[in-house]
Design a protein around this motif. Structure first.
Motif, PDB file in Angstrom:
ATOM      1  N   ARG A 107      20.537  36.853  54.939  1.00 46.84           N
ATOM      2  CA  ARG A 107      19.322  37.586  55.333  1.00 46.84           C
ATOM      3  C   ARG A 107      19.582  38.489  56.540  1.00 46.84           C
ATOM      4  O   ARG A 107      18.987  39.555  56.645  1.00 46.84           O
ATOM      5  CB  ARG A 107      18.174  36.625  55.588  1.00 46.84           C
ATOM      6  N   LEU A 108      20.479  38.046  57.430  1.00 49.63           N
ATOM      7  CA  LEU A 108      20.852  38.915  58.558  1.00 49.63           C
ATOM      8  C   LEU A 108      21.524  40.184  58.048  1.00 49.63           C
ATOM      9  O   LEU A 108      21.166  41.294  58.433  1.00 49.63           O
ATOM     10  CB  LEU A 108      21.780  38.171  59.524  1.00 49.63           C
ATOM     11  N   SER A 109      22.497  40.017  57.160  1.00 48.82           N
ATOM     12  CA  SER A 109      23.186  41.223  56.676  1.00 48.82           C
ATOM     13  C   SER A 109      22.286  42.035  55.753  1.00 48.82           C
ATOM     14  O   SER A 109      22.438  43.254  55.639  1.00 48.82           O
ATOM     15  CB  SER A 109      24.528  40.885  56.016  1.00 48.82           C
ATOM     16  N   SER A 110      21.295  41.389  55.111  1.00 49.26           N
ATOM     17  CA  SER A 110      20.347  42.133  54.272  1.00 49.26           C
ATOM     18  C   SER A 110      19.540  43.118  55.107  1.00 49.26           C
ATOM     19  O   SER A 110      19.350  44.278  54.711  1.00 49.26           O
ATOM     20  CB  SER A 110      19.364  41.183  53.577  1.00 49.26           C
ATOM     21  N   LEU A 111      19.055  42.660  56.271  1.00 47.80           N
ATOM     22  CA  LEU A 111      18.287  43.575  57.122  1.00 47.80           C
ATOM     23  C   LEU A 111      19.191  44.697  57.625  1.00 47.80           C
ATOM     24  O   LEU A 111      18.764  45.845  57.728  1.00 47.80           O
ATOM     25  CB  LEU A 111      17.641  42.815  58.293  1.00 47.80           C
ATOM     26  N   ALA A 112      20.447  44.365  57.890  1.00 47.19           N
ATOM     27  CA  ALA A 112      21.374  45.397  58.358  1.00 47.19           C
ATOM     28  C   ALA A 112      21.569  46.481  57.301  1.00 47.19           C
ATOM     29  O   ALA A 112      21.492  47.671  57.616  1.00 47.19           O
ATOM     30  CB  ALA A 112      22.716  44.774  58.739  1.00 47.19           C
ATOM     31  N   VAL A 113      21.778  46.094  56.054  1.00 42.96           N
ATOM     32  CA  VAL A 113      21.996  47.144  55.042  1.00 42.96           C
ATOM     33  C   VAL A 113      20.708  47.934  54.804  1.00 42.96           C
ATOM     34  O   VAL A 113      20.746  49.136  54.517  1.00 42.96           O
ATOM     35  CB  VAL A 113      22.585  46.622  53.699  1.00 42.96           C
ATOM     36  N   ASP A 114      19.551  47.286  54.984  1.00 44.53           N
ATOM     37  CA  ASP A 114      18.285  48.016  54.849  1.00 44.53           C
ATOM     38  C   ASP A 114      18.089  48.984  56.015  1.00 44.53           C
ATOM     39  O   ASP A 114      17.509  50.060  55.848  1.00 44.53           O
ATOM     40  CB  ASP A 114      17.106  47.039  54.785  1.00 44.53           C
ATOM     41  N   TYR A 116      10.077  46.624  59.948  1.00 44.19           N
ATOM     42  CA  TYR A 116      11.461  46.256  60.276  1.00 44.19           C
ATOM     43  C   TYR A 116      11.474  45.241  61.423  1.00 44.19           C
ATOM     44  O   TYR A 116      12.218  44.279  61.412  1.00 44.19           O
ATOM     45  CB  TYR A 116      12.265  47.494  60.698  1.00 44.19           C
ATOM     46  N   ARG A 117      10.619  45.535  62.416  1.00 43.92           N
ATOM     47  CA  ARG A 117      10.607  44.691  63.601  1.00 43.92           C
ATOM     48  C   ARG A 117      10.217  43.256  63.264  1.00 43.92           C
ATOM     49  O   ARG A 117      10.802  42.303  63.754  1.00 43.92           O
ATOM     50  CB  ARG A 117       9.637  45.267  64.635  1.00 43.92           C
ATOM     51  N   ASP A 118       9.227  43.102  62.384  1.00 43.91           N
ATOM     52  CA  ASP A 118       8.792  41.749  62.053  1.00 43.91           C
ATOM     53  C   ASP A 118       9.890  40.980  61.320  1.00 43.91           C
ATOM     54  O   ASP A 118      10.079  39.788  61.544  1.00 43.91           O
ATOM     55  CB  ASP A 118       7.497  41.755  61.239  1.00 43.91           C
ATOM     56  N   ARG A 119      10.624  41.678  60.463  1.00 49.40           N
ATOM     57  CA  ARG A 119      11.759  40.997  59.803  1.00 49.40           C
ATOM     58  C   ARG A 119      12.779  40.553  60.835  1.00 49.40           C
ATOM     59  O   ARG A 119      13.328  39.457  60.765  1.00 49.40           O
ATOM     60  CB  ARG A 119      12.417  41.937  58.782  1.00 49.40           C
ATOM     61  N   LEU A 120      13.030  41.429  61.790  1.00 48.26           N
ATOM     62  CA  LEU A 120      13.996  41.081  62.843  1.00 48.26           C
ATOM     63  C   LEU A 120      13.513  39.875  63.643  1.00 48.26           C
ATOM     64  O   LEU A 120      14.288  38.959  63.931  1.00 48.26           O
ATOM     65  CB  LEU A 120      14.197  42.288  63.766  1.00 48.26           C
ATOM     66  N   GLU A 160      14.606  32.189  63.477  1.00 47.42           N
ATOM     67  CA  GLU A 160      15.493  31.290  62.724  1.00 47.42           C
ATOM     68  C   GLU A 160      16.802  31.036  63.459  1.00 47.42           C
ATOM     69  O   GLU A 160      17.321  29.920  63.464  1.00 47.42           O
ATOM     70  CB  GLU A 160      15.809  31.901  61.350  1.00 47.42           C
ATOM     71  N   VAL A 161      17.329  32.080  64.074  1.00 50.07           N
ATOM     72  CA  VAL A 161      18.594  31.911  64.802  1.00 50.07           C
ATOM     73  C   VAL A 161      18.391  30.967  65.994  1.00 50.07           C
ATOM     74  O   VAL A 161      19.240  30.105  66.261  1.00 50.07           O
ATOM     75  CB  VAL A 161      19.173  33.276  65.250  1.00 50.07           C
ATOM     76  N   ILE A 162      17.257  31.084  66.675  1.00 50.63           N
ATOM     77  CA  ILE A 162      16.973  30.158  67.784  1.00 50.63           C
ATOM     78  C   ILE A 162      16.940  28.717  67.262  1.00 50.63           C
ATOM     79  O   ILE A 162      17.487  27.808  67.884  1.00 50.63           O
ATOM     80  CB  ILE A 162      15.635  30.523  68.480  1.00 50.63           C
ATOM     81  N   ALA A 163      16.318  28.530  66.097  1.00 46.57           N
ATOM     82  CA  ALA A 163      16.246  27.186  65.524  1.00 46.57           C
ATOM     83  C   ALA A 163      17.647  26.650  65.205  1.00 46.57           C
ATOM     84  O   ALA A 163      17.979  25.503  65.524  1.00 46.57           O
ATOM     85  CB  ALA A 163      15.374  27.190  64.266  1.00 46.57           C
ATOM     86  N   TRP A 164      18.489  27.483  64.604  1.00 48.77           N
ATOM     87  CA  TRP A 164      19.833  27.014  64.232  1.00 48.77           C
ATOM     88  C   TRP A 164      20.701  26.791  65.463  1.00 48.77           C
ATOM     89  O   TRP A 164      21.571  25.907  65.479  1.00 48.77           O
ATOM     90  CB  TRP A 164      20.503  27.973  63.252  1.00 48.77           C
ATOM     91  N   LYS A 165      20.479  27.591  66.504  1.00 51.01           N
ATOM     92  CA  LYS A 165      21.236  27.361  67.742  1.00 51.01           C
ATOM     93  C   LYS A 165      20.889  25.989  68.324  1.00 51.01           C
ATOM     94  O   LYS A 165      21.771  25.250  68.754  1.00 51.01           O
ATOM     95  CB  LYS A 165      20.894  28.450  68.777  1.00 51.01           C
ATOM     96  N   GLN A 210      24.133  42.299  67.162  1.00 50.46           N
ATOM     97  CA  GLN A 210      24.551  43.556  66.523  1.00 50.46           C
ATOM     98  C   GLN A 210      23.398  44.169  65.731  1.00 50.46           C
ATOM     99  O   GLN A 210      23.216  45.379  65.711  1.00 50.46           O
ATOM    100  CB  GLN A 210      25.711  43.295  65.558  1.00 50.46           C
ATOM    101  N   LEU A 211      22.638  43.286  65.086  1.00 54.29           N
ATOM    102  CA  LEU A 211      21.521  43.739  64.265  1.00 54.29           C
ATOM    103  C   LEU A 211      20.443  44.377  65.139  1.00 54.29           C
ATOM    104  O   LEU A 211      19.867  45.412  64.782  1.00 54.29           O
ATOM    105  CB  LEU A 211      20.964  42.528  63.507  1.00 54.29           C
ATOM    106  N   ILE A 212      20.172  43.777  66.296  1.00 56.05           N
ATOM    107  CA  ILE A 212      19.182  44.344  67.229  1.00 56.05           C
ATOM    108  C   ILE A 212      19.625  45.749  67.641  1.00 56.05           C
ATOM    109  O   ILE A 212      18.837  46.700  67.597  1.00 56.05           O
ATOM    110  CB  ILE A 212      19.014  43.433  68.456  1.00 56.05           C
ATOM    111  N   LYS A 213      20.908  45.869  67.989  1.00 59.65           N
ATOM    112  CA  LYS A 213      21.429  47.189  68.391  1.00 59.65           C
ATOM    113  C   LYS A 213      21.286  48.196  67.256  1.00 59.65           C
ATOM    114  O   LYS A 213      20.926  49.344  67.468  1.00 59.65           O
ATOM    115  CB  LYS A 213      22.902  47.082  68.801  1.00 59.65           C
ATOM    116  N   LEU A 214      21.562  47.736  66.042  1.00 57.98           N
ATOM    117  CA  LEU A 214      21.467  48.620  64.880  1.00 57.98           C
ATOM    118  C   LEU A 214      20.032  49.128  64.695  1.00 57.98           C
ATOM    119  O   LEU A 214      19.808  50.312  64.420  1.00 57.98           O
ATOM    120  CB  LEU A 214      21.946  47.871  63.636  1.00 57.98           C
ATOM    121  N   LEU A 215      19.052  48.237  64.857  1.00 58.45           N
ATOM    122  CA  LEU A 215      17.657  48.644  64.685  1.00 58.45           C
ATOM    123  C   LEU A 215      17.163  49.513  65.834  1.00 58.45           C
ATOM    124  O   LEU A 215      16.207  50.264  65.677  1.00 58.45           O
ATOM    125  CB  LEU A 215      16.747  47.416  64.524  1.00 58.45           C
TER     126      LEU A 215
END
Lengths: 365, 407
Positions: B330-337, B282-286, B292-297, B261-266
């Motif tokens: 941090r995911l939702s932080s980038l979204a609100v930004d 913005y892109r580097d934050r994404l 990080e998401v790959i690591a947690w997966k 969803q965040l990718i689509k938003l950006l």
């Protein structure tokens, strides 16, 4: 579905770790670090007996025919011991290049020697490796010219495998006419950086690369994953050392690990570092078996491990107090190993930018 | 290393994909915090129960699907719903805590009365545990119930009671045997939130909604049969409930969906006509978040493999809540930004309507902070990681207190 190491991989890991523990105590590491050449014949030959050299070399050339996941397991153990071994370049990237891009005759000539440890190939990337420094090379009529700085795993190399801007690779003997090298001790005394100049040196192009740039990327990606695994091992060593120190060191009448200030530093480290192990396994497995995800996971894993390990290295050094900053504990060997791995074959910014390009997120994609 | 699903799970995966292709458009929106399920959500939930994607292991006689417990099947289901960004069904305290508790220690009448309606979302429960004087020290509950003329008469106060303002029922931990010891004096009662004498006062949170409540009891009458297991067994029952607190195995799927969803938003959001994904900051934050998401997966795959092999994952499991909530924030932080100033207009639509995208992200952003505090705060998590995971020594105890870490 089973996400984890096989019994054979765990046994290999155990034997490698116990060998390194036995053969590379701190005083030995210090002795090897002083000249800083990143190579020790007795360590190298001992590792040959464990089958490290032929790990990914196909069986018909005298190797074990295993994959990048097995290489990552080995790299984590080597990083954990800060072992001065030219592993990523000579035992992973070079054989992979010969497997993917060399003719049968070239494979016959080089792969058995790589598997036995007699041939040590240093891999030098030009432009697309993503490393700072000078990197230009050209091949004309079987003669290689140019200059490449900052080649890793090269101090003891018998050969260089030089990647050209078009993705083709040329192999040249280190003692051939027209090859001059300058070995620089690096900040990581377990691995030097070599500058090499080629002046019309006789060289042979690997002859079977159909899509040379793709083949070159495959070698680069494998190198990045293996360095990330090395970083994982080094960071884990630093965390284990800091946890052990925090259980022993007493201040204000308490072991310092009982203070939440110290405890939380270490809890933070394990929380960010532990998921990295699965990430390294996943990326390594992707190189072996998930083609679609191989490039993206290699870029991200190299970048993410560099970022996490920088924090872990800093925090665990701090947790040791003044002793962590001294030479006495030797903790700095791992700190610097992590520094080295971060910068070679593309730093995190470069790797993330490549990940962006892969997904069409850049202007020039 | 074998990431391929066996034929059994491939078949399940294909079945779920077909289900989503046919029915996915009926799914309510994912995310946005907690509120009473609306009709759309209830209809969806019933569909999920029917197909075995919710209440999967609940026996059929109590309204469930009757499958045997299977962590891999649960992961396949969570993964497919996450990937499709389709609502994976209700998660609430009735479903995750009360239902397994009743199945283990409830009477047949209690199971028949409550299990089915609860998994379908028709009965919403709240948990009457915390009191003003005891957050972590659960066994010290002081709300009391006395048996008079076939009724338990309850007096006292609970606090931090999630969902109490819209719940139908409460499972309540209260003191029925004041002469007995702390742990043996407790009982576990099931009561209607519409009982006379029960007063719920919503605690409005920073999201603008009321996710918690204070609940006051003044001579609230509860039929004698509404006790679970028996007098003085409350502590045992409460521990059965805690045992069933689920390992957060589905969360990587949720993170992946959020990242998508965040990718689509950006890609969609622009500043001066340039999509944010083309702006390097913005892109580097994404990209960092994607790493990080790959690591947690991958970490999740490790946990899943170990759970299927019945291996205790130790510290690998203990880091999940702390690490997961921090990454979620941090995911939702980038979204609100990414929403920026245009995302500031904020009206939570209340309980019966879907919020707009910006409000949903803003609620997630704030709710993520709540998640760091609730269910064992992140500082408690760090104690657990340090003490149980890394075997570091505990803080010296102050005389006379007993800490209960709720991991």
């Amino acid at each position: 579905m089973e996400f984890g190491l096989s019994l054979e991989q765990r046994q290999f890991d155990d034997s490698l770790r116990s060998f390194l523990k036995d053969r590379l105590p701190m005083d030995r590491l210090r002795a090897l670090a002083e000249p800083g050449m990143g190579f020790d014949p007795s360590l190298w030959n001992g590792l040959a007996e464990l089958g490290l050299h032929g790990l990914i070399v196909p069986e018909r050339f005298g190797g074990a025919g295993l994959g990048i996941l097995d290489a990552a397991v080995a790299a984590e153990a080597l990083g954990n011991a800060a072992a001065p071994v030219p592993f990523a370049g000579s035992l992973v990237m070079a054989p992979l290049a010969f497997i993917d891009s060399a003719t049968e005759a070239q494979q016959d000539e080089y792969l058995p020697g790589i598997a036995s440890g007699e041939i040590r190939v240093a891999v030098a990337f030009s432009g697309f490796g993503g490393q700072t420094g000078t990197a230009r090379a050209s091949l004309e009529d079987g003669r290689l010219s140019g200059r490449i700085t900052g080649v890793m795993d090269a101090a003891s190399a018998t050969h260089f495998l030089v990647y050209l801007p078009d993705g083709h690779a040329a192999v040249v003997a280190a003692d051939a006419t027209g090859v001059s090298t300058k070995v620089n001790r690096s900040i990581d005394r377990t691995r030097p950086m070599t500058d090499v100049t080629f002046d019309a040196a006789p060289a042979e192009r690997l002859g079977a690369a159909n899509a040379p740039l793709v083949a070159a990327q495959t070698v680069l990606d494998a190198g990045r994953v293996v360095l990330a695994a090395d970083t994982m091992g080094a960071a884990q060593h630093m965390l284990d050392a800091a946890v052990a120190f925090a259980k022993e060191r007493v201040q204000f009448g308490r072991v310092i690990g009982s203070f939440q200030g110290v405890k939380y530093m270490l809890s933070d480290c394990v929380t960010v570092l532990e998921p990295c192990r699965g990430m390294v396994w996943y990326a390594a497995h992707a190189q072996d078996a998930i083609q679609d995800e191989a490039r993206l996971t290699a870029c991200h894993t190299k970048a993410h491990l560099a970022e996490v390990a920088r924090d872990v290295a800093r925090i665990t050094t701090e947790a040791h107090g003044g002793m962590g900053f001294t030479d006495l504990l030797g903790l700095h060997y791992w700190f610097k190993r992590i520094m080295f791995n971060r910068q070679v074959l593309g730093g995190p910014e470069r790797c993330r930018e490549e990940a962006a390009q892969l997904q069409g997120w850049t202007l020039h994609a | 290393m074998d990431l391929a699903l066996s034929e059994e799970y491939q078949a399940l995966q294909a079945e779920i994909r077909a289900f989503i292709a046919t029915h996915g458009h009926k799914s309510p929106k994912v995310g946005g915090g907690r509120k009473r399920p609306d009709q759309k959500t209830l209809d969806w939930q019933k569909l999920l129960v029917e197909h075995g994607y919710a209440g999967r292991t609940i026996p059929q006689e109590y309204g469930g699907f009757g499958a045997k417990p299977d962590v891999m099947a649960s992961a396949v289901i969570a993964g497919e719903f996450g990937r499709a960004n389709v609502y994976a069904g209700l998660t609430n305290q009735g479903i995750s805590m009360l239902v397994p508790t009743l199945l283990e220690v409830g009477t047949d009448e209690q199971k028949k009365a409550y299990v089915g309606p609860t998994i379908r979302g028709d009965i919403i429960w709240c948990q009457g545990y915390s009191e003003p004087g005891n957050g972590s020290d659960l066994a010290n509950a002081q709300t009391k119930a006395e048996l008079k003329d076939g009724f338990w008469v309850v007096n006292g106060q609970k606090i931090w009671t999630s969902s109490a303002h819209y719940a139908d029922m409460m499972f309540l931990l209260c003191r029925t045997e004041p002469e007995k010891s702390k742990h043996e004096g407790l009982s576990y009662l099931l009561l209607s939130m519409n009982s006379p004498g029960l007063d719920r006062r919503p605690l409005k949170t920073m999201t603008g909604r009321s996710e918690f409540n204070e609940v006051f009891f003044t001579d609230v009458k509860v039929p004698e049969t509404q006790i679970v297991l028996g007098r003085g067994k409350g502590w045992y029952v409460a521990n059965v409930t805690l045992k069933h607190e689920r390992l957060m195995i589905g969360d990587a799927g949720k993170m992946t969906a959020r990242l998508e969803q965040l990718i689509k938003l950006l890609q969609k959001s622009e500043i001066d006509g340039v999509p944010l994904i083309r702006i390097s900051e913005y892109r580097d934050r994404l990209l960092r978040l994607q790493g990080e998401v790959i690591a947690w997966k991958a970490h999740n795959l490790r946990l899943l493999t170990e759970a299927a092999q019945d291996v205790d994952s130790g510290v690998k499991r203990m880091i999940v809540k702390y690490g997961g909530t921090m990454l979620g924030f941090r995911l939702s932080s980038l979204a609100v930004d990414a929403l920026g100033a245009a995302g500031l207009p904020y009206e939570s639509a209340g309980e019966d309507a879907e919020d707009d995208d910006a409000t949903t992200w803003n609620i997630d952003y704030m709710y993520d902070v709540g998640l760091m505090i609730g269910g064992g705060s992140n500082n408690i998590q760090k104690n657990i990681i340090g003490e149980r995971g890394l075997d570091l020594p505990r803080e010296p105890k102050v005389q006379g207190t007993v800490a209960i870490g709720r991991g």
